[in-house]
Design a protein around this motif. Sequence first.
Motif, PDB file in Angstrom:
ATOM      1  N   VAL A  27       0.858  -1.190   0.000  1.00 44.36           N
ATOM      2  CA  VAL A  27       0.000   0.000   0.000  1.00 44.36           C
ATOM      3  C   VAL A  27       0.894   1.240   0.000  1.00 44.36           C
ATOM      4  CG1 VAL A  27      -1.778   1.296   1.230  1.00 44.36           C
ATOM      5  CG2 VAL A  27      -1.822  -1.207   1.260  1.00 44.36           C
ATOM      6  N   VAL A  28       0.780   2.068  -1.052  1.00 47.89           N
ATOM      7  CA  VAL A  28       1.624   3.257  -1.145  1.00 47.89           C
ATOM      8  C   VAL A  28       0.836   4.561  -1.072  1.00 47.89           C
ATOM      9  CG1 VAL A  28       3.476   2.093  -2.405  1.00 47.89           C
ATOM     10  CG2 VAL A  28       1.583   3.144  -3.681  1.00 47.89           C
ATOM     11  N   GLN A  29      -0.465   4.509  -1.319  1.00 43.71           N
ATOM     12  CA  GLN A  29      -1.291   5.710  -1.206  1.00 43.71           C
ATOM     13  C   GLN A  29      -2.708   5.301  -0.820  1.00 43.71           C
ATOM     14  OE1 GLN A  29      -0.832   7.539  -5.121  1.00 43.71           O
ATOM     15  NE2 GLN A  29       0.422   9.171  -4.256  1.00 43.71           N
ATOM     16  N   PRO A  37      -2.818   0.458   6.809  1.00 40.91           N
ATOM     17  CA  PRO A  37      -2.006   1.672   6.715  1.00 40.91           C
ATOM     18  C   PRO A  37      -1.026   1.626   5.547  1.00 40.91           C
ATOM     19  CG  PRO A  37      -1.099   0.215   8.388  1.00 40.91           C
ATOM     20  CD  PRO A  37      -2.396  -0.420   7.916  1.00 40.91           C
ATOM     21  N   LEU A  38      -0.430   2.776   5.248  1.00 44.22           N
ATOM     22  CA  LEU A  38       0.632   2.830   4.256  1.00 44.22           C
ATOM     23  C   LEU A  38       1.757   1.885   4.657  1.00 44.22           C
ATOM     24  CD1 LEU A  38       0.919   6.683   3.593  1.00 44.22           C
ATOM     25  CD2 LEU A  38      -0.227   4.970   2.192  1.00 44.22           C
ATOM     26  N   GLY A  39       2.287   1.175   3.670  1.00 46.22           N
ATOM     27  CA  GLY A  39       3.366   0.237   3.942  1.00 46.22           C
ATOM     28  C   GLY A  39       2.901  -1.179   4.181  1.00 46.22           C
ATOM     29  N   ALA A  40       1.608  -1.379   4.446  1.00 50.48           N
ATOM     30  CA  ALA A  40       1.092  -2.742   4.618  1.00 50.48           C
ATOM     31  C   ALA A  40       1.284  -3.506   3.317  1.00 50.48           C
ATOM     32  CB  ALA A  40      -0.385  -2.708   5.001  1.00 50.48           C
ATOM     33  N   TRP A  41       1.580  -4.791   3.419  1.00 48.05           N
ATOM     34  CA  TRP A  41       1.823  -5.546   2.188  1.00 48.05           C
ATOM     35  C   TRP A  41       1.294  -6.961   2.284  1.00 48.05           C
ATOM     36  CZ3 TRP A  41       7.900  -6.291   1.582  1.00 48.05           C
ATOM     37  CH2 TRP A  41       8.429  -6.782   2.745  1.00 48.05           C
ATOM     38  N   VAL A  42       1.252  -7.609   1.117  1.00 51.29           N
ATOM     39  CA  VAL A  42       0.765  -8.973   1.026  1.00 51.29           C
ATOM     40  C   VAL A  42       1.649  -9.716   0.033  1.00 51.29           C
ATOM     41  CG1 VAL A  42      -0.897  -8.421  -0.796  1.00 51.29           C
ATOM     42  CG2 VAL A  42      -1.252 -10.446   0.602  1.00 51.29           C
ATOM     43  N   ALA A  43       1.940 -10.981   0.327  1.00 49.55           N
ATOM     44  CA  ALA A  43       2.663 -11.849  -0.599  1.00 49.55           C
ATOM     45  C   ALA A  43       1.671 -12.822  -1.210  1.00 49.55           C
ATOM     46  CB  ALA A  43       3.775 -12.602   0.133  1.00 49.55           C
ATOM     47  N   ILE A  44       1.691 -12.934  -2.526  1.00 49.99           N
ATOM     48  CA  ILE A  44       0.760 -13.808  -3.247  1.00 49.99           C
ATOM     49  C   ILE A  44       1.572 -14.831  -4.041  1.00 49.99           C
ATOM     50  CG2 ILE A  44      -1.086 -13.931  -4.955  1.00 49.99           C
ATOM     51  CD1 ILE A  44      -1.759 -11.032  -4.230  1.00 49.99           C
ATOM     52  N   ARG A  45       1.331 -16.117  -3.766  1.00 45.37           N
ATOM     53  CA  ARG A  45       2.049 -17.177  -4.459  1.00 45.37           C
ATOM     54  C   ARG A  45       1.362 -17.503  -5.775  1.00 45.37           C
ATOM     55  NH1 ARG A  45       3.245 -22.473  -0.911  1.00 45.37           N
ATOM     56  NH2 ARG A  45       1.217 -23.125  -1.754  1.00 45.37           N
ATOM     57  N   ASP A  46       2.080 -18.205  -6.660  1.00 43.98           N
ATOM     58  CA  ASP A  46       1.555 -18.470  -8.001  1.00 43.98           C
ATOM     59  C   ASP A  46       0.338 -19.386  -8.024  1.00 43.98           C
ATOM     60  OD1 ASP A  46       2.858 -20.802  -7.296  1.00 43.98           O
ATOM     61  OD2 ASP A  46       4.494 -20.540  -8.725  1.00 43.98           O
ATOM     62  N   ASP A  47       0.020 -20.012  -6.883  1.00 45.61           N
ATOM     63  CA  ASP A  47      -1.202 -20.829  -6.827  1.00 45.61           C
ATOM     64  C   ASP A  47      -2.343 -20.105  -6.123  1.00 45.61           C
ATOM     65  OD1 ASP A  47      -0.266 -20.810  -4.255  1.00 45.61           O
ATOM     66  OD2 ASP A  47      -0.246 -22.989  -3.996  1.00 45.61           O
ATOM     67  N   GLY A  48      -2.155 -18.813  -5.829  1.00 47.23           N
ATOM     68  CA  GLY A  48      -3.206 -18.016  -5.208  1.00 47.23           C
ATOM     69  C   GLY A  48      -3.129 -17.928  -3.700  1.00 47.23           C
ATOM     70  N   GLN A  49      -2.240 -18.685  -3.076  1.00 48.41           N
ATOM     71  CA  GLN A  49      -2.104 -18.590  -1.619  1.00 48.41           C
ATOM     72  C   GLN A  49      -1.489 -17.245  -1.264  1.00 48.41           C
ATOM     73  OE1 GLN A  49      -0.369 -22.010   0.290  1.00 48.41           O
ATOM     74  NE2 GLN A  49       0.227 -20.873   2.101  1.00 48.41           N
ATOM     75  N   LEU A  50      -1.968 -16.653  -0.160  1.00 49.43           N
ATOM     76  CA  LEU A  50      -1.449 -15.340   0.220  1.00 49.43           C
ATOM     77  C   LEU A  50      -1.222 -15.262   1.727  1.00 49.43           C
ATOM     78  CD1 LEU A  50      -4.177 -12.532   0.195  1.00 49.43           C
ATOM     79  CD2 LEU A  50      -4.685 -14.937   0.488  1.00 49.43           C
ATOM     80  N   ASP A 146      11.426   8.551   9.550  1.00 52.02           N
ATOM     81  CA  ASP A 146      11.244   8.287   8.121  1.00 52.02           C
ATOM     82  C   ASP A 146       9.875   7.659   7.876  1.00 52.02           C
ATOM     83  OD1 ASP A 146      11.848   8.216   5.466  1.00 52.02           O
ATOM     84  OD2 ASP A 146      13.554   6.850   5.635  1.00 52.02           O
ATOM     85  N   THR A 147       9.289   7.944   6.748  1.00 51.93           N
ATOM     86  CA  THR A 147       7.978   7.404   6.391  1.00 51.93           C
ATOM     87  C   THR A 147       7.987   6.912   4.945  1.00 51.93           C
ATOM     88  OG1 THR A 147       7.174   9.598   5.738  1.00 51.93           O
ATOM     89  CG2 THR A 147       6.739   8.891   8.001  1.00 51.93           C
ATOM     90  N   LEU A 148       6.949   6.147   4.598  1.00 54.79           N
ATOM     91  CA  LEU A 148       6.860   5.623   3.232  1.00 54.79           C
ATOM     92  C   LEU A 148       6.786   6.764   2.229  1.00 54.79           C
ATOM     93  CD1 LEU A 148       5.073   2.584   1.880  1.00 54.79           C
ATOM     94  CD2 LEU A 148       4.523   4.783   0.831  1.00 54.79           C
ATOM     95  N   PHE A 149       7.490   6.567   1.102  1.00 55.62           N
ATOM     96  CA  PHE A 149       7.527   7.574   0.036  1.00 55.62           C
ATOM     97  C   PHE A 149       7.261   6.879  -1.293  1.00 55.62           C
ATOM     98  CE2 PHE A 149      10.040   9.374  -3.450  1.00 55.62           C
ATOM     99  CZ  PHE A 149       9.565  10.675  -3.491  1.00 55.62           C
ATOM    100  N   PHE A 150       6.441   7.509  -2.136  1.00 53.05           N
ATOM    101  CA  PHE A 150       6.202   6.992  -3.483  1.00 53.05           C
ATOM    102  C   PHE A 150       5.888   8.153  -4.409  1.00 53.05           C
ATOM    103  CE2 PHE A 150       3.261   5.254  -6.759  1.00 53.05           C
ATOM    104  CZ  PHE A 150       4.161   4.416  -7.390  1.00 53.05           C
ATOM    105  N   ASP A 151       6.663   8.267  -5.499  1.00 51.51           N
ATOM    106  CA  ASP A 151       6.431   9.356  -6.449  1.00 51.51           C
ATOM    107  C   ASP A 151       6.112   8.850  -7.852  1.00 51.51           C
ATOM    108  OD1 ASP A 151       8.851   8.377  -7.338  1.00 51.51           O
ATOM    109  OD2 ASP A 151       9.955  10.261  -7.136  1.00 51.51           O
ATOM    110  N   GLY A 152       5.794   7.563  -7.965  1.00 50.75           N
ATOM    111  CA  GLY A 152       5.511   6.986  -9.263  1.00 50.75           C
ATOM    112  C   GLY A 152       6.696   6.265  -9.867  1.00 50.75           C
TER     113      GLY A 152
END
Length: 339
Positions: A27-29, A37-50, A146-152
């Motif tokens: 999550v970047v924006q 929140p910003l920075g939360a993430w998820v890993a998704i495997r090639d069989d759909g497991q996350l 420091d905080t998450l940054f994303f400019d494209g």
Amino acid sequence: MDSTDHLVLKACIEWLATGRRVALATVVQTWGSAPRPLGAWVAIRDDGQLVGSVSGGCVEDDLIDRVNRDILATTLPQSVLYGVSREEAARFGLPCGGTLRLVVEPRPEYEVMRMLLERTAARKLTARVLDMDTGKSTLCDTDCTDTLFFDGRIMRAIHGPRWRLVLVGAGQLSQYVAQIAIGADYDVVVIDPREEFRATFGLPSVTVSCGMPDDVIAELQIDAHTAIVGLTHDPKLDDMALMEALKSPAFYVGALGSRINTERRKERLLEFDLTRAQVDRLQGPTGLFIGSRTPAEIAISILAEITAAKYQVPVLQRRSIPEVLLIERARCIDSLSTV
């Protein structure tokens, strides 16, 4: 990185090590209400497991479909937007018309992920800088401001414990508070010069100091990302710590004790080089009043109040509490000094 996001990193490494294809989404924006929140993430495997979450379940099904249908076949990170219209927000169940932007990486680098795990396991606050044009990322030291940054083009995500909790006292209650705080990804420091208490404190991920509380707190260079709580129930130790803590920029300072003992403590502290404004920062009895009686329940109430202070949320439940309940809670707190 909170404890859930740490599991994402471990799963990503394990899957990559076995040769599976993995996509990482961060999550970047966000606009409007956002479940994660910003920075939360998820890993998704090639069989759909996350493992993990970027929306609390609102967009994950669609994201899995996109990853397996299109994204894993690419080589460079992509920006994915959800909830750009009211209709789409309603479709994905995003609350209050919320919108979120994700960066999805179809080729997370195994070695970088492994090094990141090593650094976060060592409690090192780390920035991972991702170049969207190449898909390559680098790691570097950072600090809690420091905080998450994303400019494209560049994503700079922060990993590791950004918050610290200092507990004075290594008794039973401190064990429970420390366990919950570790789950909330605090870097926990316990101070207790009493060898008999330190000998029974068994949490390997906690730093335990045998120094005098005021000296250790002065050495820790307390900042606005630190909370300090006195839990010894011994004025000789708690008061020493509080004299330093109340002069620091710590976002929360609390101490165990009944309301009567708290008022007495404040009067004692005013006899030293503390102002009335500094002394009034003391939260006591530490913890929200939720009827807690056992050490574990009191620990929950303490972390609840610290969490409210962390996010600057007004504590709305501070209301008139029946005297009989206050007396019972004070009795339970006083009994902790004998545990």
